[in-house]
Scaffold this active site. Structure first.
Site, PDB file in Angstrom:
ATOM      1  N   PRO A   2       0.829  -1.213   0.000  1.00 52.31           N
ATOM      2  CA  PRO A   2       0.000   0.000   0.000  1.00 52.31           C
ATOM      3  C   PRO A   2       0.868   1.270   0.000  1.00 52.31           C
ATOM      4  O   PRO A   2       1.817   1.378   0.762  1.00 52.31           O
ATOM      5  CB  PRO A   2      -0.790  -0.106   1.305  1.00 52.31           C
ATOM      6  CG  PRO A   2      -0.688  -1.527   1.721  1.00 52.31           C
ATOM      7  CD  PRO A   2       0.609  -2.036   1.184  1.00 52.31           C
ATOM      8  N   GLU A   3       0.535   2.178  -0.887  1.00 52.20           N
ATOM      9  CA  GLU A   3       1.230   3.468  -0.962  1.00 52.20           C
ATOM     10  C   GLU A   3       0.241   4.562  -0.535  1.00 52.20           C
ATOM     11  O   GLU A   3      -0.840   4.253  -0.039  1.00 52.20           O
ATOM     12  CB  GLU A   3       1.735   3.704  -2.391  1.00 52.20           C
ATOM     13  CG  GLU A   3       2.686   2.623  -2.889  1.00 52.20           C
ATOM     14  CD  GLU A   3       3.195   2.874  -4.311  1.00 52.20           C
ATOM     15  OE1 GLU A   3       3.239   4.034  -4.749  1.00 52.20           O
ATOM     16  OE2 GLU A   3       3.530   1.889  -4.986  1.00 52.20           O
ATOM     17  N   HIS A  92      -5.149 -14.551  10.102  1.00 51.88           N
ATOM     18  CA  HIS A  92      -3.975 -13.712  10.377  1.00 51.88           C
ATOM     19  C   HIS A  92      -4.352 -12.393  11.040  1.00 51.88           C
ATOM     20  O   HIS A  92      -3.750 -11.366  10.781  1.00 51.88           O
ATOM     21  CB  HIS A  92      -3.165 -13.434   9.110  1.00 51.88           C
ATOM     22  CG  HIS A  92      -2.866 -14.651   8.297  1.00 51.88           C
ATOM     23  ND1 HIS A  92      -1.929 -15.571   8.691  1.00 51.88           N
ATOM     24  CD2 HIS A  92      -3.419 -15.114   7.137  1.00 51.88           C
ATOM     25  CE1 HIS A  92      -1.901 -16.554   7.787  1.00 51.88           C
ATOM     26  NE2 HIS A  92      -2.790 -16.293   6.853  1.00 51.88           N
ATOM     27  N   ARG A 112       1.486 -11.564   5.800  1.00 52.25           N
ATOM     28  CA  ARG A 112       2.937 -11.635   5.602  1.00 52.25           C
ATOM     29  C   ARG A 112       3.723 -10.956   6.720  1.00 52.25           C
ATOM     30  O   ARG A 112       4.936 -11.091   6.775  1.00 52.25           O
ATOM     31  CB  ARG A 112       3.297 -11.061   4.237  1.00 52.25           C
ATOM     32  CG  ARG A 112       2.607 -11.852   3.130  1.00 52.25           C
ATOM     33  CD  ARG A 112       3.042 -11.418   1.779  1.00 52.25           C
ATOM     34  NE  ARG A 112       4.451 -11.699   1.554  1.00 52.25           N
ATOM     35  CZ  ARG A 112       5.106 -11.328   0.464  1.00 52.25           C
ATOM     36  NH1 ARG A 112       4.475 -10.667  -0.471  1.00 52.25           N
ATOM     37  NH2 ARG A 112       6.385 -11.607   0.336  1.00 52.25           N
ATOM     38  N   ARG A 149      19.710  17.480  -6.038  1.00 52.94           N
ATOM     39  CA  ARG A 149      20.182  16.142  -5.663  1.00 52.94           C
ATOM     40  C   ARG A 149      20.870  15.422  -6.809  1.00 52.94           C
ATOM     41  O   ARG A 149      20.451  15.516  -7.959  1.00 52.94           O
ATOM     42  CB  ARG A 149      18.981  15.306  -5.174  1.00 52.94           C
ATOM     43  CG  ARG A 149      18.253  15.908  -3.978  1.00 52.94           C
ATOM     44  CD  ARG A 149      19.002  15.670  -2.685  1.00 52.94           C
ATOM     45  NE  ARG A 149      19.005  14.269  -2.321  1.00 52.94           N
ATOM     46  CZ  ARG A 149      18.080  13.710  -1.561  1.00 52.94           C
ATOM     47  NH1 ARG A 149      17.084  14.410  -1.083  1.00 52.94           N
ATOM     48  NH2 ARG A 149      18.152  12.419  -1.276  1.00 52.94           N
TER      49      ARG A 149
END
Ligand SMILES: [Zn+2]
Length: 297
Positions: A2-3, A92, A112, A149
């Site tokens: 998930p972002e 889970h 996981r 950068r």
């Protein structure tokens, strides 16, 4: 994993059920993605009232009355949802937090276990290090920061201290839309392209939030609903397919240690100068475990 758009969707889903609610009971499984000892979690959460539920990058930040911080990171497969207590718990399930609304409870499940649950009295250092929200950063600040950068743009977008919340999907999508080669070093991006990246990054994140995120692999929200933004992906997961803009086959390679997809022709048409100098760094990153790196982001 998930972002920003997926975590935002989860936050918007659970927030109305949590704010102003008191946690009446905490149940923790034996194998948990807990970063705080279970006893301390129970001590700080039981009887605490939720003041606010926010998203900081990919972190879910719950503030409790009295000042404690409850932090949840979904990792790769974490799910957070408010469900009727009478409903069967998903497999889970590592944490159940009963609410004073009676019939509902907040549940955290994670097959996981790369996620994390943390409860602290003070704001953790890692949150303080996060960069600005990509949906809030001004164009001038973004352009200046990017061009200062000597890191590849793909790596910069993934760097949570540069902007917070962007991962592999939305980095590749925004770079493609801005017609930027992901391997280009920040300092070599022309100001108009950097501005385009700022614009496209914000646009892609807004559109993805609108679609409730991208359901690739395991991401679901609420009672098991999928996001729909995966149907809008232009490059992510489309290696070997034709570019939607020019029709040539999309390229793939490892950039910034992550599988990256882009269109070699579209970025060339844009006249961007490539810089191969930071190859050593990307090779080094490659040797680290991909899972560990993704979980840490
Ligand atoms: Zn193309």
């Amino acid at each position: 994993m998930p972002e920003l758009p997926e975590v935002e969707t989860v936050v918007r889903d659970v927030r109305p059920h949590l704010v102003g609610r008191r946690i009446t009971r905490v149940e923790l499984g034996r194998r948990q993605p807990l970063k705080t000892p279970p006893r301390k979690i129970v001590e700080l959460l039981e009887d605490a009232t939720v003041e606010s539920v926010e998203r900081w990058g990919k972190n879910i930040v719950i503030r409790l009355q009295g000042g404690a911080w409850w932090l949840i990171h979904l990792g790769m497969s974490g799910r957070l949802a408010v469900s009727p207590a009478s409903e069967a718990r998903p497999p889970h399930t590592h944490g159940v937090f009963a609410l004073d609304s009676g019939e509902y409870e907040l549940r955290y499940s994670d097959p996981r276990m790369f996620g994390r649950i943390e409860v602290t009295r003070d704001i953790p250092a890692r949150l303080k290090k996060l960069g600005p929200e990509p949906l809030e950063i001004a164009e001038a600040e973004f352009v200046e920061g990017l061009r200062a950068r000597r890191t590849r743009v793909k790596a910069l977008l993934l760097d949570q201290s540069f902007v917070r919340g962007v991962g592999n999907i939305y980095a590749d999508e925004s770079l493609f839309r801005a017609m930027l080669d992901p391997r280009t070093v920040g300092a070599r991006v022309k100001p108009d392209r950097a501005a385009a990246l700022h614009r496209e990054l914000q646009a892609v994140l807004r559109e993805a939030i609108e679609s409730k995120g991208s359901s690739v692999r395991t991401y679901l929200y609420g009672g098991g609903e999928s996001g729909n933004y995966q149907y809008e992906h232009l490059v992510y997961g489309r290696a070997g397919e034709p570019c939607t803009r020019c029709g040539i086959v999309l390229k793939t390679g490892v950039v910034a240690g992550r599988t990256t997809v882009w269109c070699g022709k579209c970025v060339k048409a844009n006249g961007e100068i490539k810089n191969q100098k930071s190859k050593g760094k990307s090779q080094k990153l490659k040797s680290k475990s991909r899972k560990a790196r993704e979980a840490a982001a």
